[in-house]
Design an enzyme around this catalytic site. Structure first.
Site: not given
Ligand SMILES: [Zn+2]
Ligand SMILES: [Zn+2]
Length: 311
Positions: A63, A65, A67-68, A141, A212, A270
């Protein structure tokens, strides 16, 4: 196949855990390499491992976001600096193409290899090569977040050459025919069944890497009977309310999905940086109470999933 956990934290980098990225290497297939997610700093994490960017052929993004995702343009550039010329396929949600192309264009980054960007439009098969088929399903998510189910193709049995030689059937085009057909006609006119001359086949492995998510039916479906399930565990078992509000899972919920889908091994990743070492152990303990064969990943940890023996 070998999993190398490059980042096992959630949200933002912490000293102990970088944001999410997982390398999946295939020493059994010429050392080919895939990446699942690419949080900021992933290429720096790679420097501490044996992962080779030049071997990288596919990057799956779960996805959008940060942090990915925020490590992606840097990885693409460095792969080019390191002399890679082979194509790289990127697969992920809608928006991936524009994110990558804009980052490369605005930073004046020119790649010396072709990139193929596939945005997922519908659930189902998203990738296939000689050895694997990959399916994607939509999780829960708040934003589009995908889980990936990687299925290795069954490998046909090998030709039992000694048995053929014992019957005076010598190597030649006939061997190829025996491998491919149910019955073949030998040069002396005799017709034989080929099954007794083919060894047992090897069943393909199955691994599931989820983005997530809150606990959801699709998570369990993608993980059905997988050898390995990689599941987020942002929160501990007591924080299911928080997990729900932020569209995440607790370690106990991850374990419940593992149990429900009959996986072999669950690996939790995670983790929120709010948990110190002692609390992380507790988080693992409570997951193991629900599904015993559970590991808690940490940065640079490697896990090997061996090939099953032939049937
Ligand atoms: Zn994440
Ligand atoms: Zn996320």
């Amino acid at each position: 196949m070998i999993f190398t956990f490059l980042g096992t934290g959630a949200g933002m980098p912490a000293k102990e855990r970088n944001v999410t990225s997982l390398a999946l290497g295939f020493p059994e297939y010429d050392g080919e390499l895939w990446l699942f997610d690419c949080g900021e700093g992933t290429q720096r994490q790679i420097l501490y491992t044996s992962v080779k960017l030049t071997k990288l052929s596919v990057i799956f993004i779960t996805h959008m976001h940060g942090d990915h995702l925020f490590g992606l343009p840097g990885i693409l550039g460095s792969r080019s600096f390191q002399g890679a010329v082979t194509p790289l396929t990127l697969i992920g949600p809608s928006g991936l193409k524009s994110y990558v192309e804009t980052s490369l264009r605005l930073s004046g980054t020119h790649l010396h290899y072709p990139i193929i960007i596939r945005e997922i439009e519908t659930e189902g098969k998203v990738f296939e090569n000689t050895h694997f088929t990959v399916y994607a399903g939509e999780l829960d998510h708040g934003v589009k977040s995908y889980g990936y189910r990687v299925l290795e193709k069954d490998q046909p049995g090998e030709l039992l050459v000694n048995k053929l030689l014992a019957l005076n059937i010598k190597p030649g085009p006939i061997y190829k025919e025996i491998k491919e057909k149910k019955q073949v006609k030998l040069s002396n006119g005799q017709i034989i069944d080929t099954a007794p001359f083919i060894g047992g086949k090897r069943k393909g492995r199955c691994i599931t890497v989820l983005g997530d998510t809150r606990p959801c039916a699709m998570a369990a479906e993608l993980a059905q009977s997988a050898n390995v399930l990689i599941h987020e565990a942002t929160f501990d078992g007591q924080s299911s309310r928080l997990a729900h509000d932020y569209h995440h899972s607790t370690s106990v919920q991850a374990a419940e999905i593992a149990r429900k889908s009959g996986v072999e091994t669950l690996i939790l990743s995670h983790l929120s940086s709010r948990y110190q070492k002692k609390e992380q152990n507790a988080l693992l303990r409570e997951a193991k109470a629900v599904f015993n064969h559970t590991y808690l990943a940490h940065d640079f940890w490697m896990f090997e999933l061996k090939r099953p023996s032939r049937m």
